[in-house]
Design a protein around this motif. Structure first.
Motif, PDB file in Angstrom:
ATOM      1  N   VAL A  88      -5.541   6.839   3.614  1.00 25.85           N
ATOM      2  CA  VAL A  88      -5.807   6.015   2.435  1.00 25.85           C
ATOM      3  C   VAL A  88      -4.901   4.796   2.429  1.00 25.85           C
ATOM      4  CG1 VAL A  88      -5.728   5.957  -0.082  1.00 25.85           C
ATOM      5  CG2 VAL A  88      -6.601   7.987   1.084  1.00 25.85           C
ATOM      6  N   ALA A  89      -3.632   4.995   2.800  1.00 19.46           N
ATOM      7  CA  ALA A  89      -2.696   3.878   2.818  1.00 19.46           C
ATOM      8  C   ALA A  89      -3.125   2.810   3.816  1.00 19.46           C
ATOM      9  CB  ALA A  89      -1.292   4.382   3.155  1.00 19.46           C
ATOM     10  N   LEU A  90      -3.624   3.238   4.988  1.00 16.95           N
ATOM     11  CA  LEU A  90      -4.071   2.269   5.980  1.00 16.95           C
ATOM     12  C   LEU A  90      -5.335   1.545   5.535  1.00 16.95           C
ATOM     13  CD1 LEU A  90      -3.395   3.749   9.508  1.00 16.95           C
ATOM     14  CD2 LEU A  90      -2.703   1.536   8.644  1.00 16.95           C
ATOM     15  N   ARG A  91      -6.147   2.199   4.723  1.00 20.41           N
ATOM     16  CA  ARG A  91      -7.334   1.518   4.201  1.00 20.41           C
ATOM     17  C   ARG A  91      -6.918   0.290   3.401  1.00 20.41           C
ATOM     18  NH1 ARG A  91     -11.656   4.429   0.279  1.00 20.41           N
ATOM     19  NH2 ARG A  91     -10.027   4.096  -1.257  1.00 20.41           N
ATOM     20  N   THR A  92      -5.845   0.414   2.640  1.00 26.82           N
ATOM     21  CA  THR A  92      -5.348  -0.729   1.872  1.00 26.82           C
ATOM     22  C   THR A  92      -4.918  -1.855   2.807  1.00 26.82           C
ATOM     23  OG1 THR A  92      -4.584   0.726   0.103  1.00 26.82           O
ATOM     24  CG2 THR A  92      -3.615  -1.477   0.195  1.00 26.82           C
ATOM     25  N   VAL A  93      -4.214  -1.499   3.889  1.00 32.83           N
ATOM     26  CA  VAL A  93      -3.787  -2.507   4.865  1.00 32.83           C
ATOM     27  C   VAL A  93      -5.000  -3.157   5.507  1.00 32.83           C
ATOM     28  CG1 VAL A  93      -2.425  -2.942   6.940  1.00 32.83           C
ATOM     29  CG2 VAL A  93      -1.663  -1.226   5.302  1.00 32.83           C
ATOM     30  N   PHE A  94      -5.988  -2.354   5.884  1.00 30.56           N
ATOM     31  CA  PHE A  94      -7.198  -2.887   6.510  1.00 30.56           C
ATOM     32  C   PHE A  94      -7.926  -3.851   5.582  1.00 30.56           C
ATOM     33  CE2 PHE A  94      -7.743   1.014   9.499  1.00 30.56           C
ATOM     34  CZ  PHE A  94      -6.821   0.467  10.357  1.00 30.56           C
ATOM     35  N   GLU A  95      -7.966  -3.527   4.286  1.00 25.30           N
ATOM     36  CA  GLU A  95      -8.633  -4.412   3.340  1.00 25.30           C
ATOM     37  C   GLU A  95      -7.887  -5.741   3.219  1.00 25.30           C
ATOM     38  OE1 GLU A  95     -11.488  -4.409   1.842  1.00 25.30           O
ATOM     39  OE2 GLU A  95     -12.062  -2.476   2.712  1.00 25.30           O
ATOM     40  N   HIS A  96      -6.553  -5.696   3.265  1.00 26.05           N
ATOM     41  CA  HIS A  96      -5.786  -6.945   3.247  1.00 26.05           C
ATOM     42  C   HIS A  96      -6.060  -7.762   4.506  1.00 26.05           C
ATOM     43  CE1 HIS A  96      -3.461  -5.332  -0.154  1.00 26.05           C
ATOM     44  NE2 HIS A  96      -3.014  -6.555  -0.323  1.00 26.05           N
ATOM     45  N   PHE A  97      -6.163  -7.079   5.642  1.00 29.56           N
ATOM     46  CA  PHE A  97      -6.460  -7.791   6.886  1.00 29.56           C
ATOM     47  C   PHE A  97      -7.852  -8.421   6.829  1.00 29.56           C
ATOM     48  CE2 PHE A  97      -7.861  -7.365  11.504  1.00 29.56           C
ATOM     49  CZ  PHE A  97      -7.301  -8.581  11.875  1.00 29.56           C
TER      50      PHE A  97
END
Length: 493
Positions: A88-97
């Motif tokens: 879930v945490a990486l999903r947030t990073v991916f959305e920022h990217f």
């Protein structure tokens, strides 16, 4: 996370002109990741993203920087096309990217970028997803109440939690819709899809080769049919084309004339036949109609590709082409994260106005009780639920602006309930669609191979379907007798 003047950054521009999607994502993700430490010095959220990436990097690659970049690009490509993130945490990073990519692309769109078709398709689909979600958010007034200076009464931690929930709801919406928008790209990578497309292309080829105008073009160009059998090398008379029809078969439009035939087809000759004769050979009512068809006909190779693609879209869908993007954006906006955010905002309003907190179970219980009492037509009335949600959001915002937190809480509760109703309606509509598809399958089954009880069962299903307009034809069936027989056979509990 802005990049200063990306249109004046040659290395970034070269990354967007990569030949392949994988290389493009490797390069841009490396650039993105290398900017995080600098920005993280003044931005706590970015600092937290950096920590998330470092933890993940230790898990997947032993913390080697180049390996982390490669793994990040690969994982993001999977997320982009399939909607699956390692955490879930990486999903947030991916959305920022993803947001960063669109920001940079937006700044570079004024340049004459040499984008590969694959990269251009991905970026345009990302843009379409973002625009559709933003439009749906505006339509549903899906912003936060507690923004800017309107955070009085909330602690810094409470406000940050609300903001995080709101961002998570937006990320969820983008992820859900993007996965559907990217579906054609994902499917095109599957072996079964490529095989099916080859079969469809073969059918499209045979279909278009049977079209008279393409048979005429084949004969005029090569003197054969599509199987290579000679049909006599014929040409249209050049003089007649120029004198009677204003066509210049081997000229460019710059030379004048009303129109032209594509010179690569080489349709004309000095001693050719009259277009009226050619028209009769291929079923056209006049030479002018025949020539118009020649001028308008796409090259058959292109026509085959277009027909193949259209058939595949009809079979498997494409949100950018089938007119369903707006509807699906609204569905994507209504997710579990959005319900959680609305509930949190309701409880924040209730707390500040002296009211009691509401639990998720209370809301879901009330929705289930009220929704179950509705007729199917009312339960699946999407417009009604959306209108109620919009009204609740507008009234909550109006009361909040007047500092009437009690009224704002009541309106927010109605908004939350309507959101739940819309999601329940979507689930019910999916159930009904699956039931209708099943009914259609049963309706189309061959009864000749069925006998006895099985044939009666199928007729009973058809009779029920006919009652609700789901059968292909009227059905005469003794339903009472069938039920009695089931009781005798001890098949009814």
């Amino acid at each position: 996370m802005d990049i200063v003047e990306p249109d004046k950054n040659p290395s970034l521009i070269r990354l967007f002109e990569s030949a392949e999607l994988a290389a493009f994502l490797r390069g841009t993700s490396r650039y993105f990741l290398e900017t995080l430490p600098e920005i993280g010095r003044t931005d706590a959220d970015v600092r937290e993203m950096g920590e998330t990436l470092r933890e993940w990097g230790r898990e997947v690659s032993g913390a080697g920087e180049s390996a982390i970049h490669a793994h990040f690009a690969q994982a993001f490509e999977v997320y982009l096309l399939e909607g699956e993130a390692p955490s879930v945490a990486l999903r947030t990073v991916f959305e920022h990217f993803a947001e960063w990519l669109l920001h940079v692309y937006g700044a570079l769109r004024g340049l004459d970028l040499a984008l590969s078709p694959d990269i251009r398709d991905v970026l345009l689909r990302m843009l379409a997803t973002h625009a559709a979600i933003e439009e749906a958010r505006d339509d549903m007034s899906a912003g936060m109440l507690f923004t800017g200076g309107k955070t009085v009464g909330l602690s810094a931690d409470e406000h940050r939690r609300l903001r995080r929930l709101h961002e998570a709801a937006d990320d969820e919406a983008h992820q859900k819709l993007r996965r559907q928008v990217m579906k054609p790209i994902f499917l095109a990578r599957q072996d079964w899809y490529r095989k099916e497309r080859e079969t469809v292309k073969a059918i499209s080829t045979r279909t278009l080769q049977a079209v008279p105008i393409y048979q005429a073009i084949q004969a005029l160009r090569f003197g054969t049919d599509f199987d290579g059998k000679p049909v006599g090398r014929i040409k249209l008379d050049r003089g007649i084309l120029e004198r009677d029809f204003g066509l210049k078969p081997l000229s460019s439009k710059a030379d004048g004339g009303e129109d032209e035939l594509d010179h690569t087809h080489a349709f004309a000759g000095r001693e050719g036949i009259h277009p009226d004769i050619a028209a009769g050979m291929y079923g056209f009512d006049s030479g002018r109609t025949f020539l118009q068809a020649l001028v308008r006909a796409r090259p058959i190779e292109l026509a085959i590709e277009l027909l193949t693609e259209r058939t595949m879209v009809e079979r498997h869908g494409d949100l950018l082409l089938d007119g369903q993007l707006e509807e699906e954006a609204l569905k994507a906006l209504h997710g579990d994260k959005r319900r959680a955010f609305l509930l949190a905002e309701l409880n924040a309003l209730s707390k500040l106005s002296g009211g009691e907190a509401t639990t998720r179970y209370e809301v879901e219980g009330n929705v289930h009780r009220l929704f179950s009492a509705l007729k199917v037509s009312s339960a699946t009335d999407f417009d009604r639920h959306l209108a109620a949600e919009r009204k609740g959001a507008a009234e909550a915002a109006e009361a909040f602006a007047k500092d009437d937190l009690s009224q704002a809480a009541e309106a927010k509760r109605r908004q939350l309930m309507a959101c739940h109703f819309y999601m329940a309606a979507s689930a019910k509509a999916d159930e009904l669609e699956a039931l209708i598809d099943r009914m259609a399958t049963l309706d189309a089954m061959d009864d000749e191979r069925a006998g006895g009880a099985e044939a009666d069962d199928r007729q009973a299903v058809r009779a029920l379907a006919a009652k609700f307009g789901l059968a292909s034809k009227p059905v005469r069936f003794n339903m009472d007798g069938w039920l009695e027989q089931m009781k005798e056979d001890d098949l009814v509990l």
